[in-house]
Design an enzyme around this catalytic site. Structure first.
Site, mmCIF file in Angstrom:
data_model
loop_
_atom_site.group_PDB
_atom_site.id
_atom_site.type_symbol
_atom_site.label_atom_id
_atom_site.label_comp_id
_atom_site.label_asym_id
_atom_site.label_seq_id
_atom_site.Cartn_x
_atom_site.Cartn_y
_atom_site.Cartn_z
ATOM 1 N N CYS A 2 0.655 -1.007 0.302
ATOM 2 C CA CYS A 2 -0.068 -0.107 -0.302
ATOM 3 C C CYS A 2 0.946 1.339 -0.094
ATOM 4 C CB CYS A 2 -0.800 -0.184 1.115
ATOM 5 S SG CYS A 2 -1.852 -1.753 1.486
ATOM 6 N N ARG A 27 1.860 1.787 -5.886
ATOM 7 C CA ARG A 27 2.458 0.978 -4.999
ATOM 8 C C ARG A 27 0.434 -0.184 -4.537
ATOM 9 N NH1 ARG A 27 6.562 1.648 -1.610
ATOM 10 N NH2 ARG A 27 5.642 0.612 0.309
ATOM 11 N N TRP A 73 -4.152 -2.017 -1.455
ATOM 12 C CA TRP A 73 -3.577 -3.059 -1.888
ATOM 13 C C TRP A 73 -3.947 -4.658 -1.944
ATOM 14 C CZ3 TRP A 73 -0.911 -8.172 -1.959
ATOM 15 C CH2 TRP A 73 -1.035 -9.162 -3.194
ATOM 16 N N ASN A 97 0.561 -0.728 5.974
ATOM 17 C CA ASN A 97 0.767 -1.142 5.205
ATOM 18 C C ASN A 97 1.470 -2.664 5.499
ATOM 19 O OD1 ASN A 97 2.321 -2.170 2.882
ATOM 20 N ND2 ASN A 97 3.609 -0.798 3.451
ATOM 21 N N GLY A 98 1.301 -3.575 5.286
ATOM 22 C CA GLY A 98 1.634 -4.452 6.296
ATOM 23 C C GLY A 98 0.573 -5.471 6.263
ATOM 24 N N GLU A 476 11.035 -14.263 -18.613
ATOM 25 C CA GLU A 476 11.060 -12.841 -18.702
ATOM 26 C C GLU A 476 9.747 -12.413 -19.374
ATOM 27 O OE1 GLU A 476 10.533 -11.234 -16.116
ATOM 28 O OE2 GLU A 476 10.837 -9.369 -17.163
ATOM 29 N N LYS A 480 6.204 -10.702 -18.462
ATOM 30 C CA LYS A 480 5.606 -9.323 -19.207
ATOM 31 C C LYS A 480 4.429 -9.540 -19.669
ATOM 32 C CE LYS A 480 7.658 -6.673 -17.116
ATOM 33 N NZ LYS A 480 8.417 -7.933 -16.427
ATOM 34 N N GLU A 483 1.603 -10.383 -17.528
ATOM 35 C CA GLU A 483 0.774 -9.541 -16.136
ATOM 36 C C GLU A 483 0.493 -8.278 -16.832
ATOM 37 O OE1 GLU A 483 4.545 -7.923 -14.068
ATOM 38 O OE2 GLU A 483 5.656 -8.485 -15.502
ATOM 39 N N HIS A 499 7.303 -32.829 -24.710
ATOM 40 C CA HIS A 499 6.971 -33.873 -23.895
ATOM 41 C C HIS A 499 5.210 -33.948 -22.923
ATOM 42 C CE1 HIS A 499 10.728 -35.877 -24.037
ATOM 43 N NE2 HIS A 499 10.680 -34.643 -24.089
ATOM 44 N N LYS A 598 3.496 -2.378 -7.296
ATOM 45 C CA LYS A 598 4.517 -2.170 -7.527
ATOM 46 C C LYS A 598 5.524 -3.608 -6.872
ATOM 47 C CE LYS A 598 8.216 -1.682 -10.127
ATOM 48 N NZ LYS A 598 8.315 -1.863 -11.761
HETATM 49 C C1 AGP Z 1 7.617 -7.869 -12.833
HETATM 50 O O1 AGP Z 1 7.090 -6.807 -13.709
HETATM 51 C C2 AGP Z 1 7.162 -7.372 -11.268
HETATM 52 N N1 AGP Z 1 7.180 -6.588 -11.383
HETATM 53 C C3 AGP Z 1 7.413 -8.469 -10.315
HETATM 54 O O2 AGP Z 1 7.826 -9.514 -11.000
HETATM 55 C C4 AGP Z 1 8.833 -7.909 -9.052
HETATM 56 O O3 AGP Z 1 9.736 -8.220 -10.296
HETATM 57 C C5 AGP Z 1 8.741 -8.959 -8.194
HETATM 58 O O4 AGP Z 1 7.728 -8.952 -7.321
HETATM 59 C C6 AGP Z 1 10.348 -8.892 -7.244
HETATM 60 O O5 AGP Z 1 9.957 -7.370 -6.631
HETATM 61 P P1 AGP Z 1 11.532 -6.267 -6.692
HETATM 62 O O6 AGP Z 1 12.324 -6.626 -7.539
HETATM 63 O O7 AGP Z 1 11.536 -4.849 -5.871
HETATM 64 O O8 AGP Z 1 11.806 -7.613 -5.813
#
Ligand code: AGP
Length: 603
Positions: A2, A27, A73, A97-98, A476, A480, A483, A499, A598
């Site tokens: 958050c 966030r 969030w 937040n937490g 990766e 991408k 998400e 397989h 994020k």
């Molecule tokens: C990927 O596009 C996301 N943003 C997510 O997978 C991110 O890489 C992951 O949450 C790790 O975040 P960090 O690098 O801040 O630890």
């Protein structure tokens, strides 16, 4: 996670809170709310589901000089106005937040069942705090945190203390600053940058008190503490779109500059040099194995590093998902170098993995983009990437600079362990730098990806495949696409597809094949023939000199002719752009995709 902001000072608090929440929205953006004292010292709370823009539409007629704000969030309880923060409980107004892990037992112990109006752990914390409050905020907060299990960053206001905001954290981040505009506290720098370049990280288990004329820091026993002042290493422009339609496209374009800023300050006479980072060579010579731990994109960078480091160093390089690693009994010890990768430096699973590694006597080296973040401060050694703030939830430039850092570590390790001669190390680093113009070339031709996605966005499934490093890159690419376009995508080792999963390859199903590794090129092309034979829509990525038989690829994208070990950098740009344009093509929220945030500071 958050977004949190608090302000006390001479300016109109509501405006500062709302603007700050807009900066923090990446966030978490399920709902947003603010609480503030009006000039008659009455607390008002305004909160709504949806983005901050919806909150700004609500009429708030009162003037205010002190308040707190939150973007959510959701972790406990659905996305609705009641579960949005701030939460009111008796004389307490609180944002959080937490995750409070023992909120159920606290609910029973303090007989809160009939008083709770929301489904959140945060409201429970507010009521418990209110039960301890007897007019002394620091004493009440101390009693509260002694009862909590879990992670928290709280900002709290007490009805009878107008103008005052109290903050306390454990694991979740909080930064604060006293500025010409007044006192500010937030969950990260993006909300402070417009007002100051000097700030401090609120130390865990310390209480910070903000008033309109100063900020005070206290130990839990109430004795004064002195904050460690830090200076911001980027400016507000870096956290703005600057003419780009989305942060993600801006950050894709920023990659060449980000790599230069990460690599060049660490090149001395053609060799990687970590002297200024205070990373000693014996960290690399003394280890018998390397263990990389991270989440998401950062973990994918680690997988690429494994495919790069093992052939060069001839020692085991293991890559673990942090949320798994932290609950395992990993085979690490004092002879293990644990490399922790995290853009935000706040991902709770990665932080827990760091703490586990340290408890086993392993030396830890963190690759982090956010200066002064929790992981950076707790790791034995830090290698900061210099990508600037990454605002888009989908990680792009952070991935590239994490790779650049890992490549430089790999090169330095190979040199000091005798696997590379000096000339080999200089050549490696030269090739790493050659990858930068290759990325620029891919960015310049981005219209290629803009066209090809028309086919992708009509599909439900897409497959990525490759061998060796190409397989590592494909992981990766799949993340991408998933998400930000919500198209289901899977990455497969090209030789593994047949397989079982090839059963899903039907006419029109897109397969993005990466074939840049010379030693397995023909094998990968054979796998491309296999999926083409079943009607796949093939998007093939190869180096520029490769000739492919007619009809094999529906779209063939060529990258500059780099050394096999460095093709990840232009390939990453292509895969990022494919995902970006697929999201645009589906008219989705590229920078703030559904359900995501994020940095995941909750488990
Ligand atoms: C990927 O596009 C996301 N943003 C997510 O997978 C991110 O890489 C992951 O949450 C790790 O975040 P960090 O690098 O801040 O630890």
């Amino acid at each position: 996670m958050c977004g949190i902001i608090g302000y006390s000072g001479p300016l109109e608090a509501k405006n500062i809170l709302l603007e700050g929440l807009s900066q923090l929205e990446y966030r978490g953006y399920d709902s947003a709310g603010i609480a503030y004292f009006d000039t008659a010292s009455t607390v008002h709370v305004v909160k709504k589901t949806g983005k901050v823009a919806r909150l700004k539409e609500v009429s708030m007629p009162h003037h205010s000089h002190c308040g707190i704000g939150h973007t959510r969030w959701a972790t406990h309880g659905g996305v609705d106005d009641i579960n949005a923060h701030p939460h009111r409980a008796g004389r307490v107004t609180l944002i959080h937040n937490g995750i409070i892990e023992n909120y159920h037992s606290l609910t029973q112990e303090f007989s809160l069942e009939d008083r709770l109006v929301s489904q959140t752990d945060s409201e429970v914390a507010a009521w418990v705090l209110d039960s301890f409050y007897d007019g002394d905020p620091k004493s009440a907060i101390k009693q509260l945190v002694e009862r909590l299990e879990g992670s928290y960053g709280f900002c709290v206001m007490f009805d009878d203390r107008p103008g005052e905001i109290y903050g306390i954290r454990s694991v979740s981040p909080l930064v604060a600053a006293y500025t010409h505009s007044g006192a500010l506290i937030a969950s990260d720098l993006t909300a402070l940058i417009p007002y100051t370049r000097n700030y401090f990280v609120v130390p865990e288990n310390h209480i910070v008190k903000l008033t309109g004329y100063k900020i005070s820091l206290y130990h839990m026993d109430g004795s004064p503490a002195v904050p460690e002042t830090l200076e911001v290493n980027w400016n507000m422009d870096a956290a703005m779109k600057n003419g780009f339609p989305h942060f993600m496209l801006k950050e894709i374009h920023e990659q060449p500059e980000a790599l230069k800023n990460t690599i060049l300050p660490r090149v001395v006479r053609g060799l990687p040099d970590f002297t200024d980072d205070q990373i000693p060579d014996d960290l690399f010579t003394a280890c018998a194995q390397v263990h990389v731990v991270a989440c998401g994109t950062a973990m994918h960078a680690g997988i690429v590093a494994k495919s790069l480091m093992e052939p060069a160093l001839r020692i085991p390089v293991t890559v673990s998902i942090a949320s798994e690693f932290r609950y395992e009994d990993p085979l690490i010890d004092e002879k293990t170098l644990v490399i922790i990768i995290s853009q935000s430096g706040e991902t709770i699973d990665t932080l827990a993995a760091l703490r586990l590694a340290k408890s086993r006597g392993s030396k830890t080296l963190a690759i982090v983009n956010v200066k002064g973040s929790t992981i950076a401060r707790e790791s034995h050694h830090i290698l900061y990437t210099h990508a600037g703030p990454e605002i888009a939830v989908a990680s792009t430039k952070a991935y590239s600079v994490q790779l650049a850092a890992l490549y430089m570590i790999s090169c330095r390790m190979a040199l000091v362990r005798g696997n590379f001669s000096r000339d080999q190390a200089v050549s490696f680093l030269t090739k790493l730098l050659d990858a930068i113009p290759a990325m620029e070339a891919m960015i310049a031709q981005k219209d290629v990806e803009k066209e090809l996605v028309t086919h992708l966005i009509q599909q439900h499934d897409t497959f990525f495949m490759g061998r060796g490093l190409d397989y590592a890159f494909s992981l990766e690419g799949a993340l991408k696409l998933k998400e930000i376009s919500y198209i289901h995508a899977e990455a497969y080792a090209a030789g593994e597809l047949k397989h079982g999963t090839i059963a899903l390859v039907a006419p029109g199903v897109p397969v993005i094949a990466i074939a840049t590794q010379e030693h397995v090129f023909s094998k990968t092309i054979s796998n491309v023939r296999e999926v083409k034979a079943r009607g796949a829509f093939v998007i093939l990525l190869t180096k520029e000199h490769k000739d492919i038989e007619d009809g094999l690829a529906d779209i063939h994208i060529r990258i500059p002719d780099l050394d096999d070990r460095f093709t990840v950098f232009p390939i990453a740009v292509i895969l990022q752009l494919i995902a970006y344009y697929a999201s645009i093509g589906k008219n989705l929220d590229v920078d703030q995709p559904r359900n995501l945030a994020k940095s995941v500071t909750v488990e």
